[in-house]
Design a protein around this motif. Structure first.
Motif, short mmCIF file in Angstrom:
data_model
loop_
_atom_site.label_atom_id
_atom_site.label_comp_id
_atom_site.label_asym_id
_atom_site.label_seq_id
_atom_site.Cartn_x
_atom_site.Cartn_y
_atom_site.Cartn_z
N TYR A 153 0.81 -1.21 0.00
CA TYR A 153 0.00 0.00 0.00
C TYR A 153 0.86 1.27 0.00
N SER A 156 -0.26 3.54 -3.04
CA SER A 156 -1.68 3.93 -3.07
C SER A 156 -2.09 4.75 -1.85
N GLU A 157 -1.47 4.50 -0.70
CA GLU A 157 -1.88 5.20 0.53
C GLU A 157 -0.98 6.37 0.90
N GLY A 160 1.55 8.16 -3.63
CA GLY A 160 0.67 8.73 -4.64
C GLY A 160 -0.18 9.88 -4.14
#
Length: 259
Positions: A153, A156-157, A160
């Motif tokens: 992650y 994405s967490e 990004g």
């Protein structure tokens, strides 16, 4: 010889050793005490820049002997992390340089965390540093835990959503990905667009070995295609020479130039 890109602490013997090779880039590893005398750091930066050397700083790795962790359970460490980040950001803005920073190290508490609550707590702390320090920092990955390539992650967490500027340590990523060049390629496909800097160092992919290029198992021809014209240094572990002789870095530059 081109691509002489080295690392040094603010110690006279190390600096004298690095300067004799006329580096293009010099990354300065700061320690806890250096930041209590910020003008000394500034004076070194100005001296190096007057020699035509591009300078990067590296945030202290330890506080009172313990590895830094942005979400440490120690309030004192968190306070020092914030204070030191502000001090360095002030220097960076004044002298027009960047600083490499770790959210945490492999030996810290965050290396043991994998839960969503801890991941979001780390993200919130990073957001706080960004609010204070703008874009002075390049965030470096470690070999395990939240801010490492083993965290599925991470992009994405954290990276990004926050649009983080990164320093990718190739050996750290390789170790976190269990020594797989195929996984390293996929990792770079995602993260290289955010990389503003690299630590170039080889590894066998099992532990933090910090090897000269060609002594590990990393596919450097593949990696070099991602690095391109992005700045980097050869961050080779010099423990055998007590950090006073950077020959393994010079030999790595020679290897890099042959690729």
């Amino acid at each position: 010889m081109k691509n002489i890109r080295l690392k040094s602490a603010l110690q006279a013997d190390q600096i004298a050793d690095r300067l004799k090779y006329r580096p293009e880039i010099l990354e300065i590893q700061l320690n806890e005490e250096d930041l209590y005398c910020p003008q000394v750091v500034v004076d070194y930066i100005r001296d190096f820049k007057s020699r035509g050397i591009k300078v990067y700083l590296h945030h202290p790795t330890r506080f009172r002997g313990r590895y830094m962790d942005i979400i440490s359970s120690s309030r004192e460490m968190r306070d020092y992390y914030d204070w030191s980040s502000k001090e360095i950001a002030s220097i960076c803005k004044q002298e027009q340089v960047k600083c490499i920073i770790h959210c945490h190290y492999a030996q810290s508490e965050s290396s043991l965390y994998s839960g969503r609550a801890e991941r979001l707590a780390l993200r919130k702390r990073v957001e706080g540093i960004l609010a204070i320090c703008d874009r002075s920092f390049l965030w470096e990955d470690t070999i395990r835990g939240i801010f490492s390539a083993e965290n599925p992650y991470l992009f994405s967490e954290i990276v990004g959503p926050l649009d983080l500027s990164l320093n990718i340590d190739i050996s750290h990523s390789f170790i976190a990905l269990r020594g797989s060049n195929a996984r390293l390629r996929r990792h770079l496909d995602i993260f290289a667009p955010h990389a503003r800097y690299y630590h170039i160092v080889d590894s066998k992919g099992q532990n933090h070995d910090g090897l000269p290029l060609g002594q590990g198992r990393i596919d450097w021809e593949m990696v070099k295609s991602y690095v391109g014209d992005t700045d980097f240094i050869f961050e080779i572990d010099l423990k055998c020479s007590d950090y006073k002789d950077c020959i393994p870095m010079i030999e790595s530059a020679e290897y890099w130039n042959r690729i």
